[in-house]
Design a protein around this motif. Structure first.
Motif, mmCIF file in Angstrom:
data_model
loop_
_atom_site.group_PDB
_atom_site.id
_atom_site.type_symbol
_atom_site.label_atom_id
_atom_site.label_comp_id
_atom_site.label_asym_id
_atom_site.label_seq_id
_atom_site.Cartn_x
_atom_site.Cartn_y
_atom_site.Cartn_z
ATOM 1 N N LEU A 1 18.933 14.714 -7.070
ATOM 2 C CA LEU A 1 19.393 14.994 -5.711
ATOM 3 C C LEU A 1 19.612 16.481 -5.439
ATOM 4 C CD1 LEU A 1 21.983 12.971 -3.695
ATOM 5 C CD2 LEU A 1 22.350 15.406 -4.010
ATOM 6 N N MET B 1 30.310 12.225 -5.180
ATOM 7 C CA MET B 1 29.371 11.370 -5.912
ATOM 8 C C MET B 1 30.055 10.778 -7.139
ATOM 9 S SD MET B 1 25.736 13.418 -5.780
ATOM 10 C CE MET B 1 26.110 14.436 -7.206
ATOM 11 N N LYS C 1 21.522 11.207 -9.540
ATOM 12 C CA LYS C 1 22.362 11.890 -8.536
ATOM 13 C C LYS C 1 22.718 13.304 -8.971
ATOM 14 C CE LYS C 1 26.716 9.928 -10.263
ATOM 15 N NZ LYS C 1 26.085 9.392 -11.488
ATOM 16 N N ASP D 1 30.811 15.952 -8.229
ATOM 17 C CA ASP D 1 30.155 14.936 -9.060
ATOM 18 C C ASP D 1 31.189 14.259 -9.948
ATOM 19 O OD1 ASP D 1 28.145 13.380 -10.052
ATOM 20 O OD2 ASP D 1 27.201 14.963 -11.255
ATOM 21 N N ILE E 1 17.158 7.365 -7.408
ATOM 22 C CA ILE E 1 17.780 8.022 -6.253
ATOM 23 C C ILE E 1 16.737 8.361 -5.174
ATOM 24 C CG2 ILE E 1 17.550 10.410 -7.045
ATOM 25 C CD1 ILE E 1 20.802 9.030 -5.678
#
Length: 841
Positions: free
Chosen positions: A39, A158, A35, A126, A8
């Motif tokens: 992130l 995501m 992610k 997510d 990422i």
């Protein structure tokens, strides 16, 4: 050993730039890209989020807690400081917490209390591809806030397998980004089972081989808890000493789930038997072999039983890819699929979203709480079927949670916000009021404990669950073992329910009024109050549905029960959980309202209609007695109409003349369609009973009187005066011959009409008689059945002239021999018709 950067990181600059310039982002990144674990740490370092909160939403409690703990560890802080989590029964946050990892249900409660999300700058969804009902609702509320209240609120979606193109159609303002994943190779092989019924035995065999030959840890994906237990029992004695057996599913405690995903000690490996809980967000240390059954169990809402029914089905391609990816998170791995490559290719790309198959009541109450009247007023990614939505709104209205304008009632406002189903929340709220009104100590505590029990799986399993559906026995089990570790989740949830109504403790467990369990169930499921029928173990519910209880069950002998859980069994609704109830107490405490009605009844033995006064609750007759009131003509006619609709037109007494009228009419409709006569086929007549028959049967009280009704007059009421004259002209009942004899015409839709008459009475007739509409060239020659003087058929013709000129000669010869006293002319076409013998001519 240095840790390689997360994939990422390659899009960090692009992502942060997009986050600055756009309010809505869609990020697609394969498993292992970082992610969820990389992130979020970037965001904590951004100045724009310095004094603002970030919510990171996870679809599962285990993932939320695991991700939060991992992120906190990464920044060297204890959980609950900068990074924290909030779950259904557990919370680790403080006033310093800036990044909260929460479930979607928790977020819904947060935004309902603070629609502007005043302290929040960013909401991250997510694993959004899972499209749970909670996720769809949480996103719709956040998006509604972004569009209407907070144009500075940022939303990030995501997923590893997001259908980005479809999603972007719904979000025209969104920017899309994609990251590569950590590309450890995964060797995929297929080992399909030959007999699908024996798939579990096949899975055991594959696992045995893996345990004896594989050096790393193994993750086995199975559809349900029963399957996990089956494999565990088969494998436990075969485990090598260096292997641990770890189940992983949603009903385990978080601590038990944590054990399954934590690293093993040096030299040990594990085999994890998991449901699809392990598909996303979680990294199970050391896994380099995945065995995928290709199956999952999904909760499908059944409107018959008003419960979610677990159904086993094939997973989608996206889920299969997610499962495979678990083997390559840390090192190269292998994946064995217990189905064929052809099977994989045939599967759907994505799973059906939950909004199309789930119980919508929890979502509807949140939508009403938000202040809208229908789902399409919210920016939902997908709308449910309109019928299902309408039914859900109606159910909450019947439960008095919503009014007829779809606003929350005072009861509904108290119910909203409970962490349980609206039915159970209503039960708790009403129980608190009833406890106070009737001085019934412990009723609220019992309601809260009962709600916790009903929200979870049945604590009785196997044969006992099938032959003991009494909820009081399960409550007793909980109370007697209240200190047992395995039941602590029930009591923890019970305390949460009680806190919502300002009751801080659950006390005097041994004094809970268990005898009122059925009364509490009636608050949640009024339509499932049921009365014993004549047949043992068979009940009739308020909503008119029949229920059955196993004959071995003690509740099968009760007069009244309330069913809390049903299942379809051999096309019948089998009661799985219930409690007995005192119907008089339900009425006395105003939990249900009885209604007095006058019920007409037809006695097939006496063939008479009688009236009864009944006290009813829905379809349940509480009591009845004969009625001396006059029965209205309208009510009588309605009952006769129902009888005829049930048994068909043959229930009526059709005389010969009535049958002939129908035959004539149906012949006209088939051959003279230009007349547009009403349809008199049986189906049409049954449908239109109110038009032609009901006006003639209003005062009739018995079948003998009904049989005397002139059905021809009733049928002819469908025609006006001119149509009746046309019927008589186009399809006359009789043909009148030269001698004046009226000979009946027999009509049929299979052939032309037939008339039978003595041949001698047709002498001199040179044109074949016809019926029908000659003005529209739709007239038809009659079929003439010529009779001898003894009225026996001697010839059939539809062309009288051809007969006189042809086969008449042979007939003449035969008739002269048999009936010499009768007149048999040589030229019948020009002879005079007669009905006499020669002597009297």
């Amino acid at each position: 050993m240095s840790v390689s950067p997360l994939p990422i990181e390659n899009i960090k600059a692009e992502f942060l730039d997009a986050l600055t310039q756009h309010q809505t982002l869609v990020l697609s990144a394969p498993p292992g890209a970082g992610k969820s674990t990389g992130l979020p740490l970037w965001l904590l370092a951004l100045g724009q989020f310095k004094d603002k909160k970030i919510y990171l939403l996870q679809p599962r409690r285990l993932a939320a807690k695991t991700v939060a703990c991992f992120l906190a560890k990464q920044i060297g802080e204890p959980i609950g400081e900068t990074v924290g989590y909030r779950l259904k029964n557990e919370s680790r946050v403080s006033e310093n917490t800036r990044l909260e990892v929460i479930t979607e249900g928790i977020f819904t409660q947060i935004i309902q209390h603070d629609p502007e999300l005043a302290k929040c700058a960013l909401v991250i969804f997510d694993e959004f591809h899972e499209r749970s009902l909670h996720a769809d609702l949480a996103f719709a509320l956040a998006r509604d806030t972004q569009l209407g209240l907070r144009d500075d609120l940022k939303i990030l979606l995501m997923s590893a397998t997001l259908a980005t193109a479809e999603l972007l159609k719904q979000l025209p303002d969104a920017v899309s980004l994609a990251s590569e994943g950590r590309s450890f190779p995964i060797d995929v092989s297929y080992s399909p089972v030959k007999n699908s019924r024996l798939w579990r035995e096949h899975a055991v065999s594959i696992c045995k081989n893996a345990l004896s030959s594989h050096q790393g840890s193994i993750l086995v994906f199975l559809p349900g808890i029963a399957d996990i237990r089956f494999l565990a029992e088969k494998l436990v004695e075969l485990l090598p000493k260096h292997f641990l057996l770890c189940p992983l599913y949603g009903n385990l405690t978080l601590a038990e789930q944590q054990q399954a995903i934590s690293p093993t000690e040096q030299g040990l490996h594990k085999i994890v038997l998991a449901t699809n809980i392990a598909e996303t967000s979680l990294t199970i240390e050391g896994i380099d072999l995945v065995i995928d059954s290709g199956l999952e169990k999904v909760a499908i809402y059944d409107r018959q039983t008003l419960t979610n029914q677990l159904q086993q089905r094939n997973i989608s391609k996206a889920s299969a890819i997610q499962r495979m990816g678990r083997a390559g998170r840390m090192v190269a791995g292998k994946c064995i699929r217990l189905y064929s490559v052809e099977d994989f290719q045939r599967r759907n790309e994505q799973s059906t979203s939950e909004i199309q198959q789930a119980d919508l009541l929890p979502m509807v109450i949140e939508v009403a709480r938000w202040g809208v009247k229908q789902f399409n007023e919210l920016p939902l990614i997908e709308l449910p079927a309109k019928l299902l939505e309408t039914q859900a709104w109606h159910e909450l209205q019947k439960l008095q949670i919503l009014d007829d304008k779809r606003n929350l009632t005072p009861l509904g406002k108290n119910v909203a916000g409970f962490a349980c189903h609206p039915r159970f929340a209503k039960m708790i709220v009403r129980a608190a009021a009833l406890e106070k009104k009737h001085q019934c100590l412990g009723l609220t505590n019992l309601a809260a404990l009962l709600a916790s029990l009903l929200e979870d799986r049945d604590i009785f399993r196997g044969e006992r669950a099938f032959t003991d559906c009494d909820l009081r026995h399960r409550l007793s089990e909980l109370i007697q073992h209240s200190t047992s570790k395995k039941y602590q989740s029930f009591f923890l949830q019970t305390k949460k329910h009680l806190q919502k109504i300002n009751k801080v403790s659950l006390t005097n467990l041994l004094r809970l009024p268990l005898e009122l369990t059925g009364l509490l169930l009636a608050l949640a499921y009024p339509e499932r109050i049921a009365k014993q029928r004549a047949q043992y173990g068979h009940f009739l519910a308020e909503n008119g549905k029949g229920l059955i209880i196993n004959e071995q069950d003690a509740l099968a002998s009760e007069d009244y029960i309330v069913a809390a859980n049903l299942a379809e069994y051999q096309q019948k609704l089998q009661v799985r959980l219930a409690a007995p109830v005192d119907i008089e107490q339900l009425i006395g405490w105003e939990i249900i309202a009885k209604k007095q009605i006058k019920q007409l009844n037809y006695d097939s033995k006496t063939q008479r209609i009688s009236a009864k006064q009944q006290m009813v609750f829905g379809a349940i007759v509480l009591s009845e007695q004969p009625s001396n009131e006059q029965i209205s003509d309208e009510a009588l006619a309605t009952l006769w109409q129902q009888q005829i609709e049930r048994y068909g037109l043959s229930y009526l007494h059709w005389r010969e003349g009535d049958q002939k009228l129908l035959s004539r009419w149906r012949w006209i409709n088939q051959t003279q369609s230009q007349l547009n006569f009403p349809n008199v086929e049986e189906s049409a007549l049954l449908q239109d009973l109110a038009l032609w028959l009901v006006p003639f049967i209003g005062a009739i009280k018995n079948k003998n009187q009904l049989d005397k009704v002139n059905l021809s007059s009733a049928l002819l009421s469908l025609l006006d005066y001119n149509q009746q004259k046309t019927l008589a002209r186009i399809a006359p009942e009789h043909f009148v011959g030269p001698t004046g004899r009226r000979c009946p015409i027999r009509y049929s839709v299979e052939q032309a009409p037939i008339v039978s008459m003595p041949m001698q009475e047709l002498y001199g007739v040179s044109v074949t008689p016809k019926v029908g509409d000659d003005q529209h060239n739709s007239d038809v020659s009659l079929i003439i059945e010529l009779l001898s003087p003894a009225k026996r058929p001697i010839q059939v013709t539809q062309d009288l002239i051809a007969f006189w000129q042809g086969s008449y000669k042979e007939v003449q010869k035969e008739m002269k021999a048999k009936y010499p006293k009768h007149f048999w002319p040589d030229d019948p076409a020009n002879a005079k018709a007669t009905n006499r013998v020669k002597k009297y001519m």
